[in-house]
Design a protein around this motif. Structure first.
Motif, PDB file in Angstrom:
ATOM      1  N   UNK A  52      38.164  56.974  41.721  1.00  0.00           N
ATOM      2  CA  UNK A  52      38.547  57.126  43.122  1.00  0.00           C
ATOM      3  C   UNK A  52      40.030  57.461  43.285  1.00  0.00           C
ATOM      4  N   UNK A  68      42.460  55.487  42.290  1.00  0.00           N
ATOM      5  CA  UNK A  68      43.287  54.284  42.352  1.00  0.00           C
ATOM      6  C   UNK A  68      43.842  53.964  40.969  1.00  0.00           C
ATOM      7  N   UNK A  97      54.106  49.940  44.301  1.00  0.00           N
ATOM      8  CA  UNK A  97      55.037  49.835  45.430  1.00  0.00           C
ATOM      9  C   UNK A  97      55.122  48.381  45.886  1.00  0.00           C
ATOM     10  N   UNK A  98      56.141  48.076  46.639  1.00  0.00           N
ATOM     11  CA  UNK A  98      56.320  46.706  47.138  1.00  0.00           C
ATOM     12  C   UNK A  98      56.997  45.855  46.085  1.00  0.00           C
ATOM     13  N   UNK A 114      57.436  43.095  43.173  1.00  0.00           N
ATOM     14  CA  UNK A 114      56.637  42.649  42.031  1.00  0.00           C
ATOM     15  C   UNK A 114      57.031  41.223  41.726  1.00  0.00           C
ATOM     16  N   UNK A 150      49.884  40.211  34.868  1.00  0.00           N
ATOM     17  CA  UNK A 150      49.663  41.666  34.970  1.00  0.00           C
ATOM     18  C   UNK A 150      49.682  42.302  33.592  1.00  0.00           C
ATOM     19  N   UNK A 187      46.715  41.230  31.420  1.00  0.00           N
ATOM     20  CA  UNK A 187      45.444  41.795  31.884  1.00  0.00           C
ATOM     21  C   UNK A 187      45.419  43.312  31.737  1.00  0.00           C
ATOM     22  N   UNK A 203      47.264  45.432  33.365  1.00  0.00           N
ATOM     23  CA  UNK A 203      47.536  46.137  34.616  1.00  0.00           C
ATOM     24  C   UNK A 203      48.826  46.948  34.528  1.00  0.00           C
ATOM     25  N   UNK A 239      45.504  42.768  43.209  1.00  0.00           N
ATOM     26  CA  UNK A 239      44.527  43.129  42.182  1.00  0.00           C
ATOM     27  C   UNK A 239      43.516  42.040  41.839  1.00  0.00           C
ATOM     28  N   UNK A 240      43.949  40.820  41.436  1.00  0.00           N
ATOM     29  CA  UNK A 240      42.917  39.826  41.073  1.00  0.00           C
ATOM     30  C   UNK A 240      42.537  38.928  42.224  1.00  0.00           C
ATOM     31  N   UNK A 248      35.762  50.377  46.575  1.00  0.00           N
ATOM     32  CA  UNK A 248      36.527  51.448  45.937  1.00  0.00           C
ATOM     33  C   UNK A 248      37.940  51.590  46.453  1.00  0.00           C
ATOM     34  N   UNK A 249      38.445  50.517  47.108  1.00  0.00           N
ATOM     35  CA  UNK A 249      39.818  50.601  47.613  1.00  0.00           C
ATOM     36  C   UNK A 249      40.791  50.036  46.585  1.00  0.00           C
ATOM     37  N   UNK A 250      41.995  50.581  46.576  1.00  0.00           N
ATOM     38  CA  UNK A 250      43.001  50.112  45.623  1.00  0.00           C
ATOM     39  C   UNK A 250      43.524  48.751  46.040  1.00  0.00           C
ATOM     40  N   UNK A 306      49.421  44.910  47.818  1.00  0.00           N
ATOM     41  CA  UNK A 306      50.384  43.849  47.548  1.00  0.00           C
ATOM     42  C   UNK A 306      50.659  43.077  48.840  1.00  0.00           C
ATOM     43  N   UNK A 352      53.795  40.994  49.064  1.00  0.00           N
ATOM     44  CA  UNK A 352      54.987  41.696  48.587  1.00  0.00           C
ATOM     45  C   UNK A 352      55.367  42.864  49.469  1.00  0.00           C
ATOM     46  N   UNK A 353      54.632  43.033  50.566  1.00  0.00           N
ATOM     47  CA  UNK A 353      54.895  44.159  51.454  1.00  0.00           C
ATOM     48  C   UNK A 353      55.353  43.616  52.802  1.00  0.00           C
ATOM     49  N   UNK A 354      56.540  44.002  53.259  1.00  0.00           N
ATOM     50  CA  UNK A 354      57.057  43.438  54.505  1.00  0.00           C
ATOM     51  C   UNK A 354      56.142  43.692  55.708  1.00  0.00           C
TER      52      UNK A 354
END
Lengths: 418, 306
Positions: free
Chosen positions: A177, A179, A242-243, A245, A253, A256, A258, B144-145, B156-158, B161, B164-166
């Motif tokens: 997809x 991603x 992004x964002x 970490x 990460x 795993x 990632x 992710x997890x 199917x979406x990524x 964060x 971590x995203x304002x």
């Protein structure tokens, strides 16, 4: 008289005659069973020294531990010694909290045993205010299997900034997809963002602070370029997420799969080694103008409010904990750099390094290392720098403006110390 | 008491001493509460206000600086950020959690199977320790997890964060706090609903009123005192959040989730700047006392119908 004598006898019966009680706060900033290792070392010390009783208190990460120690001090119940960031020294001196350790030991040769790079942060105005314990540098961990899969030499880590971007591009993996399922490289931007930025700045040939600890150089063009490179990893090259970490979850990460590479403290080495289901390598950080990493990690401090007996006992404890055998053991069990070259000469450590050469990378990097960002009011300054880094990596501000704002705030705070 | 009415010349003095004795008695009875109130409420408030006008030098001496700390505060971008964040946080959590509490209370007030279980389920978030709650939600939000991203992955979406995203961190906190608060407020509504006389409902039903009409014109107005009480609590709670921030975001990224009390904590304990922390505390105090004044001076009179 009789009653006093009776009391003395009673109290002697309850405890060894000259038992000294010590309370120590210590932080954990890495993975693995660190509290268990500390407890075990402390109980062995007590067995060797029945007249000293040490209560080791786990107090969170470095910031939390410092907070706890300072709050306890202001509340009138300070610990007698603590492991705190080596860079907390100015704040602790300013608060009149600690005593120089050279006044407490007769044999000054002891200080010469430690790596000078680790002593640098703790020596101010010709006095030694702290002694290295869980010291580190930032290293690059890489996943050899991911490298193989991407057609890269699994034994070769990137040596320069450009190379790291080129390799990362090959390492990024996407699913059907579109991603991303694996990133090329991740640099943590929470927790110790100032530390990572300092590493990049050093590599770019820029110092971040002056010796007296009352100036920082956040808007120097090379510091700005360092942050731009960091931000570009995600925003321009798309090889990092992004964002922000997270410091604490980055190890997961990496384990795993990632991310194929991560920048992290060597203090995580043993935790990674124990959990990795793939072959991995550890390398010095890549260079721009030069190689480099700030040193990092915690030192032992002795508090001023401790009684002379307690201070003497604390020195004894510190000497025991940092002796070559124990330093080697500590390094093997965690991954932190052993604090003296003698530790690396112990048979146990030599044997270990033979089978696991990754264990000596951080030590070898010391040659390129620079003292960690250490200034007055470092808690505040770290926040300003951390905010700027997060503003930049989340795209809220351009690196230039984010750092300019941080510099302005830092200047205001540091003005009082000029 | 019998000689109180007698015309003896000493009676007025007796009466006087009696009143005096009553007063002493009253004050003695009030004393324990008064001591606690003064020691733990009034004195700290005054000490805080005083402390905000001084700066403690590193060597321990106090220096009077007047309003200097307040000027620094007005110039402090993080303070304004925390204040604005707190406003959005309050706006995001209070109306929704109250509305949800009311709906849940009406729902579990009916006779139905599994009512006890449902009540328990709604109330559970409230009794969990704050730190445990933060850790549970940290797991939901982990990129992710985390549970959310696992669900996104099914479509199917990524991964995202979340913390971590304002742009999402505040929303994440708001959702979590609504989850936690709604169950608590539900208890008050449930108690209030059970106090309402069924006669009113029956009378209205006989008159042919619809259920929505009954709720709108009878139940809801009668619940207003509870709503006010719950709203005041919700406002106070929205200024009280610290624990979750410490565990989940540390106020980040770039102060996107810093709330006023967390900032006070950071200034006081991480930066060890107690006088600036006192200044910020005074602001919090003024905000909350203004709300209290509005409640007692205005809303109470309009809402209690007796």
């Amino acid at each position: 008289m009789l009653i006093a004598a009776a009391l003395a006898v009673l109290s002697m019966g309850a405890r060894p005659a000259a038992a000294v009680d010590l309370t120590m706060y210590y932080p954990v900033a890495v993975g693995g069973p660190v509290t268990k290792i500390i407890d075990d070392m402390v109980s062995r010390f007590e067995k060797d020294n029945p007249d000293i009783k040490v209560t080791a208190v786990y107090a969170g990460n470095y910031t939390d531990t410092m907070t706890k120690a300072m709050t306890a001090m202001k509340g009138g119940q300070p610990p007698q010694l603590s492991v705190l960031l080596s860079t907390d020294v100015f704040t602790l001196m300013d608060e009149n909290a600690i005593v120089p350790i050279d006044g407490l030991v007769s044999d000054k040769a002891w200080f010469k045993e430690f790596y000078p790079a680790f002593m640098a942060n703790g020596q101010i105005d010709g006095k030694t205010w702290s002694v290295p314990f869980q010291r580190s540098t930032i290293v690059l961990y890489w996943n050899k299997e991911a490298f193989r899969e991407a057609g890269l030499d699994p034994e070769k880590a990137p040596a320069s900034w450009d190379e790291m971007v080129e390799m990362s591009k090959k390492l990024v993996k996407k699913d059907g997809a579109g991603n991303t399922t694996r990133w090329g490289v991740e640099i943590p931007s929470t927790g110790y963002a100032y530390w990572m930025l300092q590493a990049l700045a050093i590599e770019n040939g820029q110092k971040m602070m002056n010796e007296p600890g009352n100036e920082v150089y956040l808007t120097a063009p090379k510091t700005v370029a360092a942050l731009e490179y960091w931000v570009d990893l995600s925003r321009k090259h798309n090889v990092a997420p992004a964002g922000s970490i997270d410091w604490a979850t980055l190890r997961t990460d990496f384990l795993e799969g990632k991310t194929a590479m991560m920048w992290h403290t060597t203090g995580n080495l043993t935790a990674v080694k124990d959990a990795a289901k793939f072959q991995f390598g550890v390398a010095m950080l890549p260079a721009k103008e030069r190689r480099g990493s700030p040193t990092g990690g915690g030192n032992f401090y002795i508090f001023k409010s401790a009684s002379p007996e307690q201070q003497k006992a604390a020195v004894k404890f510190i000497q025991w904990m940092t002796s070559p055998e124990r330093a080697a053991e500590w390094s093997m069990k965690t991954g932190y750099v052993a604090v003296s070259s003698a530790a690396y000469k112990t048979p146990a450590m030599q044997e270990y390094a033979k089978g696991f050469p990754q264990a000596t990378v951080a030590r070898d990097q010391l040659e390129h290392a620079v003292p960690e960002l250490s200034v007055h009011e470092n808690g505040r300054i770290y926040k300003f720098v951390g905010d700027a880094v997060q503003a930049a990596v989340t795209g809220a501000q351009k690196p230039q403006e984010a750092l300019a704002a941080a510099q302005q705030q830092a200047d205001r705070v540091l003005r009082a110390y000029k | 008491m019998s000689d109180y009415a007698a015309s003896s010349p000493i009676a007025p003095r007796r009466a006087g001493s009696q009143a005096w004795w009553n007063a002493v008695n009253a004050w003695l009875l009030l004393l324990p509460a008064a001591v606690l109130l003064i020691a733990f409420t009034h004195f700290p408030i005054l000490a805080t206000i005083r402390h905000s006008l001084f700066i403690t030098r590193r060597n321990g001496t106090e220096v009077f600086v007047g309003l200097e700390s307040y000027q620094a505060m007005v110039a402090d971008p993080i303070f304004w950020r925390a204040l604005v964040n707190n406003f959005w946080f309050a706006l995001g959590t209070i109306p929704t959690s109250i509305a949800l509490a009311l709906v849940m209370a009406i729902w579990v007030n009916r006779n139905m199977r599994g009512r006890g279980f449902l009540r328990l389920a709604y109330f559970t978030p409230t009794v969990l320790p704050m730190i445990a709650v933060a850790n549970i939600w940290l797991f939901f939000y982990t990129p992710d997890y985390g549970l959310l991203d696992q669900l996104r992955g099914l479509f199917g979406l990524a991964g995202w964060n979340w913390l971590g995203d304002p742009s999402t961190v505040m929303g994440c906190l708001i959702v979590m706090v609504i989850w936690k608060e709604a169950g608590f407020f539900m208890i008050f509504y449930l108690a209030a609903l059970q106090q309402l006389s069924p006669d009113l409902d029956e009378a209205a039903a006989i008159e042919g009123a619809t259920r929505w009409y009954i709720f709108r014109r009878i139940t809801f107005p009668l619940l207003m005192p509870t709503t006010l009480f719950v709203a005041i609590n919700a406002v106070i709670n929205s200024f009280k959040l610290v624990d979750h921030l410490v565990i989940m975001t540390k106020g980040g990224p770039n102060n996107a989730s810093t709330l006023l009390l967390y900032y006070i904590y950071e200034v006081a304990f991480t930066f060890q700047d107690s006088s600036y922390a006192a200044t910020l505390t005074v602001v919090l105090l003024v905000l909350l006392s203004t709300l209290a004044l509005i409640k007692f001076g205005y809303l109470d009179r309009r809402i209690h119908y007796q």
